[in-house]
Scaffold this motif. Structure first.
Motif, PDB file in Angstrom:
ATOM      1  N   LYS A  68     -70.412  13.670  94.926  1.00 53.43           N
ATOM      2  CA  LYS A  68     -71.295  13.643  93.776  1.00 53.43           C
ATOM      3  C   LYS A  68     -72.274  12.487  93.923  1.00 53.43           C
ATOM      4  O   LYS A  68     -71.919  11.430  94.461  1.00 53.43           O
ATOM      5  CB  LYS A  68     -70.480  13.467  92.494  1.00 53.43           C
ATOM      6  CG  LYS A  68     -70.858  14.436  91.410  1.00 53.43           C
ATOM      7  CD  LYS A  68     -69.888  14.395  90.273  1.00 53.43           C
ATOM      8  CE  LYS A  68     -70.456  15.254  89.152  1.00 53.43           C
ATOM      9  NZ  LYS A  68     -69.608  15.257  87.972  1.00 53.43           N
ATOM     10  N   HIS A  69     -73.492  12.694  93.440  1.00 53.66           N
ATOM     11  CA  HIS A  69     -74.534  11.674  93.553  1.00 53.66           C
ATOM     12  C   HIS A  69     -75.065  11.318  92.176  1.00 53.66           C
ATOM     13  O   HIS A  69     -75.133  12.160  91.277  1.00 53.66           O
ATOM     14  CB  HIS A  69     -75.688  12.187  94.407  1.00 53.66           C
ATOM     15  CG  HIS A  69     -75.326  12.488  95.814  1.00 53.66           C
ATOM     16  ND1 HIS A  69     -75.656  11.659  96.868  1.00 53.66           N
ATOM     17  CD2 HIS A  69     -74.641  13.525  96.356  1.00 53.66           C
ATOM     18  CE1 HIS A  69     -75.205  12.186  97.988  1.00 53.66           C
ATOM     19  NE2 HIS A  69     -74.583  13.309  97.713  1.00 53.66           N
ATOM     20  N   SER A  70     -75.449  10.053  92.039  1.00 52.82           N
ATOM     21  CA  SER A  70     -76.156   9.619  90.837  1.00 52.82           C
ATOM     22  C   SER A  70     -77.050   8.463  91.244  1.00 52.82           C
ATOM     23  O   SER A  70     -76.587   7.343  91.459  1.00 52.82           O
ATOM     24  CB  SER A  70     -75.179   9.178  89.753  1.00 52.82           C
ATOM     25  OG  SER A  70     -75.867   8.689  88.618  1.00 52.82           O
ATOM     26  N   GLY A  71     -78.341   8.740  91.377  1.00 55.23           N
ATOM     27  CA  GLY A  71     -79.275   7.699  91.808  1.00 55.23           C
ATOM     28  C   GLY A  71     -78.883   7.143  93.163  1.00 55.23           C
ATOM     29  O   GLY A  71     -78.766   7.882  94.138  1.00 55.23           O
ATOM     30  N   ARG A  72     -78.620   5.831  93.244  1.00 56.40           N
ATOM     31  CA  ARG A  72     -78.236   5.204  94.515  1.00 56.40           C
ATOM     32  C   ARG A  72     -76.725   5.257  94.759  1.00 56.40           C
ATOM     33  O   ARG A  72     -76.241   4.677  95.734  1.00 56.40           O
ATOM     34  CB  ARG A  72     -78.687   3.746  94.513  1.00 56.40           C
ATOM     35  CG  ARG A  72     -80.195   3.553  94.507  1.00 56.40           C
ATOM     36  CD  ARG A  72     -80.589   2.071  94.569  1.00 56.40           C
ATOM     37  NE  ARG A  72     -80.147   1.344  93.388  1.00 56.40           N
ATOM     38  CZ  ARG A  72     -79.207   0.411  93.394  1.00 56.40           C
ATOM     39  NH1 ARG A  72     -78.578   0.069  94.520  1.00 56.40           N
ATOM     40  NH2 ARG A  72     -78.866  -0.210  92.283  1.00 56.40           N
ATOM     41  N   LEU A  73     -76.012   5.942  93.913  1.00 52.16           N
ATOM     42  CA  LEU A  73     -74.558   6.028  94.042  1.00 52.16           C
ATOM     43  C   LEU A  73     -74.150   7.366  94.636  1.00 52.16           C
ATOM     44  O   LEU A  73     -74.697   8.416  94.280  1.00 52.16           O
ATOM     45  CB  LEU A  73     -73.884   5.874  92.667  1.00 52.16           C
ATOM     46  CG  LEU A  73     -74.246   4.654  91.840  1.00 52.16           C
ATOM     47  CD1 LEU A  73     -73.465   4.666  90.536  1.00 52.16           C
ATOM     48  CD2 LEU A  73     -73.990   3.373  92.601  1.00 52.16           C
ATOM     49  N   ARG A  74     -73.184   7.285  95.554  1.00 52.82           N
ATOM     50  CA  ARG A  74     -72.605   8.494  96.100  1.00 52.82           C
ATOM     51  C   ARG A  74     -71.095   8.332  96.090  1.00 52.82           C
ATOM     52  O   ARG A  74     -70.571   7.339  96.590  1.00 52.82           O
ATOM     53  CB  ARG A  74     -73.085   8.750  97.524  1.00 52.82           C
ATOM     54  CG  ARG A  74     -72.537  10.039  98.130  1.00 52.82           C
ATOM     55  CD  ARG A  74     -72.890  10.134  99.603  1.00 52.82           C
ATOM     56  NE  ARG A  74     -71.701  10.479 100.370  1.00 52.82           N
ATOM     57  CZ  ARG A  74     -71.533  10.238 101.653  1.00 52.82           C
ATOM     58  NH1 ARG A  74     -72.454   9.627 102.340  1.00 52.82           N
ATOM     59  NH2 ARG A  74     -70.424  10.595 102.257  1.00 52.82           N
ATOM     60  N   VAL A  75     -70.406   9.308  95.516  1.00 51.02           N
ATOM     61  CA  VAL A  75     -68.944   9.283  95.455  1.00 51.02           C
ATOM     62  C   VAL A  75     -68.410  10.476  96.217  1.00 51.02           C
ATOM     63  O   VAL A  75     -68.919  11.593  96.084  1.00 51.02           O
ATOM     64  CB  VAL A  75     -68.455   9.325  93.994  1.00 51.02           C
ATOM     65  CG1 VAL A  75     -66.953   9.606  93.934  1.00 51.02           C
ATOM     66  CG2 VAL A  75     -68.768   8.017  93.291  1.00 51.02           C
ATOM     67  N   THR A  76     -67.406  10.221  97.044  1.00 47.30           N
ATOM     68  CA  THR A  76     -66.707  11.301  97.722  1.00 47.30           C
ATOM     69  C   THR A  76     -65.251  11.298  97.302  1.00 47.30           C
ATOM     70  O   THR A  76     -64.698  10.270  96.907  1.00 47.30           O
ATOM     71  CB  THR A  76     -66.804  11.146  99.251  1.00 47.30           C
ATOM     72  OG1 THR A  76     -66.198   9.903  99.628  1.00 47.30           O
ATOM     73  CG2 THR A  76     -68.244  11.185  99.724  1.00 47.30           C
ATOM     74  N   LEU A  77     -64.648  12.460  97.374  1.00 52.27           N
ATOM     75  CA  LEU A  77     -63.240  12.611  97.024  1.00 52.27           C
ATOM     76  C   LEU A  77     -62.564  13.463  98.081  1.00 52.27           C
ATOM     77  O   LEU A  77     -63.026  14.567  98.384  1.00 52.27           O
ATOM     78  CB  LEU A  77     -63.098  13.273  95.649  1.00 52.27           C
ATOM     79  CG  LEU A  77     -61.666  13.533  95.165  1.00 52.27           C
ATOM     80  CD1 LEU A  77     -60.910  12.224  94.957  1.00 52.27           C
ATOM     81  CD2 LEU A  77     -61.683  14.351  93.879  1.00 52.27           C
ATOM     82  N   ASP A  78     -61.485  12.946  98.636  1.00 57.04           N
ATOM     83  CA  ASP A  78     -60.684  13.673  99.613  1.00 57.04           C
ATOM     84  C   ASP A  78     -59.276  13.803  99.038  1.00 57.04           C
ATOM     85  O   ASP A  78     -58.474  12.872  99.120  1.00 57.04           O
ATOM     86  CB  ASP A  78     -60.671  12.929 100.952  1.00 57.04           C
ATOM     87  CG  ASP A  78     -59.993  13.713 102.060  1.00 57.04           C
ATOM     88  OD1 ASP A  78     -59.116  14.566 101.741  1.00 57.04           O
ATOM     89  OD2 ASP A  78     -60.302  13.479 103.238  1.00 57.04           O
ATOM     90  N   THR A  79     -58.979  14.944  98.457  1.00 59.45           N
ATOM     91  CA  THR A  79     -57.677  15.095  97.798  1.00 59.45           C
ATOM     92  C   THR A  79     -56.540  15.203  98.808  1.00 59.45           C
ATOM     93  O   THR A  79     -55.396  14.879  98.482  1.00 59.45           O
ATOM     94  CB  THR A  79     -57.672  16.322  96.872  1.00 59.45           C
ATOM     95  OG1 THR A  79     -58.096  17.464  97.614  1.00 59.45           O
ATOM     96  CG2 THR A  79     -58.586  16.123  95.682  1.00 59.45           C
ATOM     97  N   SER A  80     -56.850  15.619 100.037  1.00 59.52           N
ATOM     98  CA  SER A  80     -55.788  15.711 101.051  1.00 59.52           C
ATOM     99  C   SER A  80     -55.325  14.313 101.460  1.00 59.52           C
ATOM    100  O   SER A  80     -54.147  14.115 101.770  1.00 59.52           O
ATOM    101  CB  SER A  80     -56.278  16.483 102.255  1.00 59.52           C
ATOM    102  OG  SER A  80     -57.305  15.782 102.937  1.00 59.52           O
ATOM    103  N   LYS A  81     -56.244  13.346 101.429  1.00 57.98           N
ATOM    104  CA  LYS A  81     -55.905  11.962 101.769  1.00 57.98           C
ATOM    105  C   LYS A  81     -55.669  11.125 100.520  1.00 57.98           C
ATOM    106  O   LYS A  81     -55.351   9.935 100.623  1.00 57.98           O
ATOM    107  CB  LYS A  81     -57.023  11.331 102.601  1.00 57.98           C
ATOM    108  CG  LYS A  81     -57.208  11.970 103.964  1.00 57.98           C
ATOM    109  CD  LYS A  81     -58.300  11.273 104.744  1.00 57.98           C
ATOM    110  CE  LYS A  81     -58.459  11.923 106.125  1.00 57.98           C
ATOM    111  NZ  LYS A  81     -59.565  11.301 106.899  1.00 57.98           N
ATOM    112  N   LYS A  82     -55.845  11.730  99.353  1.00 59.72           N
ATOM    113  CA  LYS A  82     -55.702  11.013  98.094  1.00 59.72           C
ATOM    114  C   LYS A  82     -56.548   9.741  98.108  1.00 59.72           C
ATOM    115  O   LYS A  82     -56.053   8.620  97.864  1.00 59.72           O
ATOM    116  CB  LYS A  82     -54.235  10.687  97.798  1.00 59.72           C
ATOM    117  CG  LYS A  82     -53.391  11.922  97.496  1.00 59.72           C
ATOM    118  CD  LYS A  82     -51.986  11.546  97.074  1.00 59.72           C
ATOM    119  CE  LYS A  82     -51.206  12.738  96.556  1.00 59.72           C
ATOM    120  NZ  LYS A  82     -51.118  13.845  97.505  1.00 59.72           N
TER     121      LYS A  82
END
Lengths: 117, 111
Positions: free
Chosen positions: B56-70
Motif C-alpha cells: 500500500k502507498h500513501s505519498g512518500r510512504l510504502r508499506v508491504t505485508l508478507d503474511t507467510s513471514k509474519k
C-alpha cells in the motif's frame, strides 16, 4: 484532526491519592481506549469501551477503573495512585463498526503526563 | 504481551535518504497499522494494510505485508527533517478485538 481532548494535560499527585483523567471526543465514535506509554514498552492497553456503560479490561488494568456514562466521555480513575503509575496516558477513539471495530484506525488525544510522588 | 516488534529500535539517516523499518508479529492478523509519534505528542495513523493486501502507498510512504513471514515493512522515501519521530506498528490479531502495539522505531533525520 479527530476531536479528542484530554484533561488535565499534566498532573502531579502524591502516592495514595485518587486521580481521574478525562477523555472527551466530538466524533461520536463507538470505541474509546485508555493506554499508558512507558519507555521501552510501547503502548499498553489499560481499559477500553465499546459503548456507553460497556467497558472491558486491557493488559494492565490493575489499579485502574473506568466509566463511560456518555458517548463522548471516557474517564480513567487511579483508585490509589502509586509511583509505578507515573506515565504518559493516551486516550484513543475508533469509529470502526461491528465486533471487530476496535481493530480499525485509532485516533489519539494529546496525552496526559502524570507524575506520582 | 507485544505482538509486533519493530526493527531496528533506532535509525539515523541523512536527509534525502530512504528509511526502512520492519515489524514482525507472531499470530495471524486481520490488519496491520503504522503510526507516527512526534516527541511529546499523540500518535498519528499513517497506513492500515489488511491481511489480503500485499502493498500500500500513501505519498512518500510504502508499506508491504508478507503474511507467510509474519512481517511488514514501512519505507519512507526522500526523508525530510520533519520525518524525525518514532514509528509504531500495531497488529489486529484474529483472535481478539484490540490492537497490539510494538515498542517502536526511533527515526532521526540528520540535515
Amino acid at each position: 484532526d479527530a476531536g479528542i481532548t484530554q484533561s488535565p494535560r499534566h498532573k502531579v499527585t502524591e502516592t495514595g491519592t485518587p486521580v481521574t483523567l478525562r477523555c472527551h471526543q466530538t466524533e461520536n465514535h463507538r470505541y474509546m481506549y485508555w493506554y499508558r506509554q512507558d519507555p521501552g514498552h510501547g503502548l499498553r492497553l489499560i481499559h477500553y469501551s465499546y459503548g456507553v456503560k460497556d467497558t472491558d479490561k486491557g493488559e494492565v488494568s490493575d489499579g485502574y477503573s473506568v466509566s463511560r456514562s456518555k458517548t463522548e466521555d471516557f474517564l480513567l480513575t487511579l483508585e490509589s495512585a502509586t509511583s509505578s503509575q507515573t506515565s504518559v496516558y493516551f486516550c484513543a477513539i475508533s469509529g470502526g463498526q461491528g465486533a471487530r471495530g476496535g481493530q480499525e484506525t485509532q485516533y489519539f488525544g494529546p496525552g496526559t503526563r502524570l507524575l506520582v510522588l | 504481551s507485544q505482538q509486533g516488534e519493530e526493527d531496528p529500535q533506532a535509525l539515523s539517516i541523512q536527509e534525502g535518504e530512504n528509511a526502512t523499518m520492519n515489524c514482525s508479529y507472531k499470530t495471524s492478523i486481520n490488519n496491520l497499522q503504522w503510526y507516527r509519534q512526534n516527541s511529546g505528542r499523540g500518535l498519528v495513523h499513517l497506513i492500515l494494510i489488511r491481511s489480503n493486501e500485499r502493498e500500500k502507498h500513501s505519498g512518500r510512504l510504502r508499506v508491504t505485508l508478507d503474511t507467510s513471514k509474519k512481517s511488514s515493512s514501512l519505507l519512507i522515501t526522500a526523508s525530510r527533517a520533519a520525518d524525525t519521530a518514532s514509528y509504531f506498528c500495531a497488529t489486529a490479531p484474529g483472535s481478539n478485538y484490540q490492537l497490539i502495539w510494538g515498542a517502536g522505531t526511533k527515526l532521526i533525520i540528520k540535515p
